[in-house]
Design an enzyme around this catalytic site. Structure first.
Site, short mmCIF file in Angstrom:
data_model
loop_
_atom_site.label_atom_id
_atom_site.label_comp_id
_atom_site.label_asym_id
_atom_site.label_seq_id
_atom_site.Cartn_x
_atom_site.Cartn_y
_atom_site.Cartn_z
N ARG A 14 -30.83 -7.80 -63.99
CA ARG A 14 -30.83 -8.79 -62.89
C ARG A 14 -29.47 -9.47 -62.80
NH1 ARG A 14 -34.39 -13.73 -65.68
NH2 ARG A 14 -33.10 -13.92 -67.55
N THR A 37 -35.47 -4.01 -71.79
CA THR A 37 -36.72 -3.28 -71.79
C THR A 37 -36.82 -2.36 -70.58
OG1 THR A 37 -37.81 -5.14 -70.66
CG2 THR A 37 -38.00 -5.05 -73.06
N SER A 142 -18.12 -18.25 -69.37
CA SER A 142 -18.68 -19.29 -68.51
C SER A 142 -17.68 -20.43 -68.40
CB SER A 142 -20.00 -19.81 -69.10
OG SER A 142 -20.42 -20.99 -68.42
N TYR A 155 -24.86 -23.00 -75.90
CA TYR A 155 -24.40 -22.02 -74.92
C TYR A 155 -22.89 -22.11 -74.73
CZ TYR A 155 -23.98 -19.61 -70.41
OH TYR A 155 -23.60 -18.76 -69.40
N THR A 158 -20.95 -20.60 -77.64
CA THR A 158 -20.90 -19.14 -77.67
C THR A 158 -19.90 -18.60 -76.66
OG1 THR A 158 -22.72 -18.84 -76.06
CG2 THR A 158 -23.31 -19.02 -78.39
N LYS A 159 -19.83 -19.21 -75.50
CA LYS A 159 -18.93 -18.73 -74.46
C LYS A 159 -17.47 -19.07 -74.79
CE LYS A 159 -22.04 -16.80 -71.94
NZ LYS A 159 -22.08 -15.33 -71.79
#
Length: 246
Positions: A14, A37, A142, A155, A158-159
């Site tokens: 997506r 998945t 980001s 978050y 991590t970015k």
């Protein structure tokens, strides 16, 4: 130009990842599209993309939380015996909470998905690029990794790590003909943004954006296509903000 090149794109189920895959295929690349998945909807999208673009689209399934699955995915790609010219790391997850409410376990979980295991997958794919002495890696970071937006301690961290590693990789791999760049999107109209950004924060961010609107996943994909292509042959170690002027 990316025509007839092979690209690996993660997070294609997506949002930005899917838009990137569609853009690269439309520009003539053959793809390994990675998702967590297998679903009928995803396989139907793969089939339709093949028909629409007349390119080879190969689905690869693995969970970024599972190191064994990451290795198996790499072996599947390697078994295809084709040169990997482009890697676009899009897959990741977000978590919203103030600093005091972000537990260390949640920090470790986000770092495993957004950084450590993503880096591991990149190291695997890099083995193939190093053999051919060329390639382009584009990491989706980001704007939060630069600005440190409130409410997303884990978050953003991590970015920020992805951005730092991108710059280091560029310095180390330039001599091997491999370029490494990052894109730092701002507020982009994806399910992730809609589901994890409170209306009050979204309103505030839009008010502080020069263009006064939310971005489209396709607008991020356009920049990915440029950085992945030969048109950006002298561009490496850069962080491109795609944020409407935040």
């Amino acid at each position: 130009m990316i025509k007839d090149k092979y690209a690996v794109v993660t997070g294609t189920s997506r949002g930005i990842g899917r838009a990137v895959a569609e853009k690269l295929a439309q520009c003539g690349a053959d793809l390994f599209v990675c998702a967590r998945t297998r679903t009928d909807e995803f396989e139907e999208w793969v089939t339709q993309l093949q028909i629409q673009t007349n390119r080879k689209i190969m689905s690869v399934y693995f969970d970024l939380q599972d190191e064994n699955q990451i290795k198996e995915a790499f072996l599947q790609i390697k078994k295809a015996s084709v040169p990997i010219d482009i890697l676009v790391n899009v897959a990741g997850c977000v978590y919203s909470a103030n600093f005091q409410m972000t537990g260390i376990s949640k920090m470790k979980e986000l770092f495993a998905i957004n950084y450590f295991n993503q880096i591991q997958f990149t190291q695997y794919i890099l083995k193939l690029m190093l053999k051919q002495h060329k390639g382009s890696i584009v990491n989706i970071a980001s704007s939060g990794g630069i600005d440190g937006n409130p409410g997303r301690t884990a978050y953003n961290a991590t970015k920020a790590s992805i951005i730092s590693t991108t710059r280091t990789m560029a310095k180390e791999l330039g001599k091997n003909g491999i370029r490494v760049n990052a894109i730092a999107p701002g507020l982009i109209d994806t399910d992730m943004a809609r589901n994890y950004t409170p209306d009050s924060i979204m309103k505030l961010e839009l008010e502080n954006t020069c263009m006064g609107r939310i971005g489209k996943a396709e607008e991020v994909a356009n920049v990915v296509e440029f950085l992945a292509s030969d048109a950006a042959s002298y561009v490496t170690g850069q962080v491109w903000r795609v944020d409407g002027g935040m």
